[in-house]
Design a protein around this motif. Structure first.
Motif, mmCIF file in Angstrom:
data_model
loop_
_atom_site.group_PDB
_atom_site.id
_atom_site.type_symbol
_atom_site.label_atom_id
_atom_site.label_comp_id
_atom_site.label_asym_id
_atom_site.label_seq_id
_atom_site.Cartn_x
_atom_site.Cartn_y
_atom_site.Cartn_z
ATOM 1 N N LEU A 244 0.465 -1.153 -0.257
ATOM 2 C CA LEU A 244 -0.061 -0.081 0.303
ATOM 3 C C LEU A 244 0.456 1.417 0.435
ATOM 4 O O LEU A 244 0.330 2.229 -0.689
ATOM 5 C CB LEU A 244 -1.127 -0.119 0.886
ATOM 6 C CG LEU A 244 -1.892 -1.221 1.177
ATOM 7 C CD1 LEU A 244 -2.468 -0.725 2.676
ATOM 8 C CD2 LEU A 244 -2.747 -0.920 0.641
ATOM 9 N N ILE A 245 1.656 0.822 0.452
ATOM 10 C CA ILE A 245 2.372 2.523 1.360
ATOM 11 C C ILE A 245 3.789 2.498 -0.414
ATOM 12 O O ILE A 245 3.808 3.892 -0.446
ATOM 13 C CB ILE A 245 3.508 2.419 2.599
ATOM 14 C CG1 ILE A 245 2.326 2.464 3.408
ATOM 15 C CG2 ILE A 245 4.591 3.563 2.391
ATOM 16 C CD1 ILE A 245 2.740 2.096 4.393
ATOM 17 N N ILE A 246 3.956 1.447 -0.896
ATOM 18 C CA ILE A 246 5.382 1.220 -2.084
ATOM 19 C C ILE A 246 4.220 2.314 -3.246
ATOM 20 O O ILE A 246 4.803 3.024 -3.881
ATOM 21 C CB ILE A 246 6.415 0.305 -1.833
ATOM 22 C CG1 ILE A 246 7.317 0.317 -0.771
ATOM 23 C CG2 ILE A 246 6.514 0.476 -3.414
ATOM 24 C CD1 ILE A 246 7.407 -0.846 -0.740
ATOM 25 N N ASN A 247 3.468 1.513 -2.999
ATOM 26 C CA ASN A 247 2.814 1.531 -4.419
ATOM 27 C C ASN A 247 1.794 3.259 -4.794
ATOM 28 O O ASN A 247 1.935 4.457 -5.448
ATOM 29 C CB ASN A 247 1.382 0.839 -4.787
ATOM 30 C CG ASN A 247 0.385 1.050 -5.897
ATOM 31 O OD1 ASN A 247 0.614 0.924 -7.284
ATOM 32 N ND2 ASN A 247 -0.831 1.459 -5.951
ATOM 33 N N ALA A 248 1.249 3.944 -3.911
ATOM 34 C CA ALA A 248 0.924 5.069 -3.430
ATOM 35 C C ALA A 248 2.156 6.186 -2.915
ATOM 36 O O ALA A 248 1.751 6.977 -3.632
ATOM 37 C CB ALA A 248 -0.344 5.590 -2.143
ATOM 38 N N GLY A 249 3.137 5.262 -2.457
ATOM 39 C CA GLY A 249 4.418 6.474 -2.646
ATOM 40 C C GLY A 249 4.867 6.673 -4.267
ATOM 41 O O GLY A 249 5.774 8.029 -4.477
ATOM 42 N N ILE A 250 5.208 5.509 -5.130
ATOM 43 C CA ILE A 250 5.809 5.882 -5.989
ATOM 44 C C ILE A 250 5.098 6.290 -6.796
ATOM 45 O O ILE A 250 5.211 7.547 -7.849
ATOM 46 C CB ILE A 250 6.490 4.100 -6.697
ATOM 47 C CG1 ILE A 250 7.405 3.765 -5.808
ATOM 48 C CG2 ILE A 250 6.142 4.465 -7.878
ATOM 49 C CD1 ILE A 250 6.985 2.538 -6.773
ATOM 50 N N ILE A 251 3.714 6.672 -6.647
ATOM 51 C CA ILE A 251 2.962 7.252 -7.559
ATOM 52 C C ILE A 251 2.891 8.991 -7.130
ATOM 53 O O ILE A 251 2.779 9.643 -7.894
ATOM 54 C CB ILE A 251 1.377 6.672 -7.799
ATOM 55 C CG1 ILE A 251 1.581 5.483 -7.962
ATOM 56 C CG2 ILE A 251 0.485 7.794 -8.342
ATOM 57 C CD1 ILE A 251 -0.037 4.207 -7.880
ATOM 58 N N SER A 252 2.649 9.376 -6.106
ATOM 59 C CA SER A 252 3.004 10.038 -5.106
ATOM 60 C C SER A 252 4.300 11.338 -5.905
ATOM 61 O O SER A 252 4.050 12.395 -6.902
ATOM 62 C CB SER A 252 2.954 10.861 -3.854
ATOM 63 O OG SER A 252 2.881 11.387 -3.411
#
Length: 329
Positions: A244-252
């Motif tokens: 959850l955190i990595i996916n959202a973080g990379i998109i951001s």
């Protein structure tokens, strides 16, 4: 300001309603409303007409930055014209970055799960469900662990290699064509809600895993198979949190690259010291993780290296940024 804000500001300066501006431009009121809310952009002919009726330059309308910003910027050192990011390139990067985020997050999630086969086999051996010696169970578990790591690399390596064509966004200072900044800012704002939900959900999963482990220790301090099973629960929760955190973080992160904000600001791109130290730092961390894991055979706890390394890197990068700022003064 972006184009949408400038249209609204100039309309209000002239005391016109959306209907009045629409009539002057020969379009519907809904079209003007969409322009001012950044849902769509006017064509070139309408922009030329607005430049005339607002008595402003087209450069002012088309440039997303401040009013007196030149249309083509130059680098501070060489004076060369900057590379310009087109709307097509921005959309292509955002699509590629979303796919990259999903693959990297999946690979990292699988990597976090890699000790689970080892823990399950060792727990079954301790509970005498498997008729194996401790050494045999450990050897089989390590083989299973490495197999899971190999699966994670199937996701991570191709994804990492496929993004090479966008490396210049991280390294070069660039300019953007008309409409790019407005598009990216709009999509970035929409992503913020998802980002907050992902971070919150990931944090809750991580806390839930820790609570499960602590409850197991409280219930029975001597039940090794139970503790190993709860370690599996902890790792599963951490894996979901990581995804959850990595996916959202990379998109951001992708939006920050296009907008040249945060770690990708023009000032940060000139911080050569941080660029040089970062890959060395994470290479050393990886070597420590693998060395400790293989020598101790405690894959169930060695993952803590990444947590500690992340915290230390935050402090290190802050120090290097401060040094760079002082140097630039």
């Amino acid at each position: 300001m972006i184009l949408a804000e400038k249209i609204m500001e100039e309309r209000k300066k002239n005391g016109w309603s959306q209907e009045e501006l629409a009539e002057k431009l020969g379009v519907s009121r809904q079209s003007v409303s969409k322009w001012e809310s950044a849902q769509s952009v006017p064509d070139l002919q309408r922009i030329l007409e607005m430049s005339r009726i607002f008595n402003v330059t087209t450069d002012y309308l088309l440039k997303d930055e401040v009013e007196n910003q030149p249309a083509v910027q130059a680098t501070e050192d060489s004076g060369k014209e900057l590379r310009r990011l087109s709307m097509e390139e921005a959309n292509a990067f955002l699509s590629d970055n979303q796919r990259f985020a999903g693959k990297i997050a999946t690979g990292c999630m699988i990597c976090v799960l890699c000790p689970i086969p080892l823990l399950i086999i060792m727990a079954l051996q301790k509970a005498e469900v498997l008729a194996l010696s401790e050494d045999s169970a450990g050897a089989i578990g390590v083989i299973a662990l490495l197999a899971v790591v190999a699966v994670s690399l199937i996701f991570i390596l191709p994804a990492a290699l496929s993004t090479g064509k966008w490396d210049w966004l991280e390294k070069e200072v660039f300019d953007t064509e008309y409409g790019v900044d407005g598009l990216v800012k709009s999509r970035s704002e929409k992503h913020k809600k998802h980002f907050v939900r992902a971070i919150t959900g990931g944090t809750l999963f991580a806390i839930g895993g820790v609570i499960a482990l602590l409850l197991g220790a409280f219930i029975d301090t001597n039940n090794t198979p139970l503790h190993m099973g709860l370690c599996c629960v902890l790792l599963a929760c951490m894996a979901i949190a990581a995804f959850l955190i990595i996916n959202a973080g990379i998109i951001s992160d992708g939006y920050s690259k296009l907008l040249q904000e945060g770690d990708y600001s023009k000032e940060e791109k000139s911080n050569t010291l941080l660029k040089a130290i970062t890959p060395v730092y994470w290479t050393v961390v990886t070597a420590i993780f693998l060395g400790w894991s293989f020598l101790s055979d405690r894959w169930d706890i060695t993952w803590i290296v990444w947590v500690i390394a992340g915290v230390l890197y935050g402090g290190l990068s802050a120090i290097l940024r401060e040094l760079h700022k002082n140097k630039m003064k």
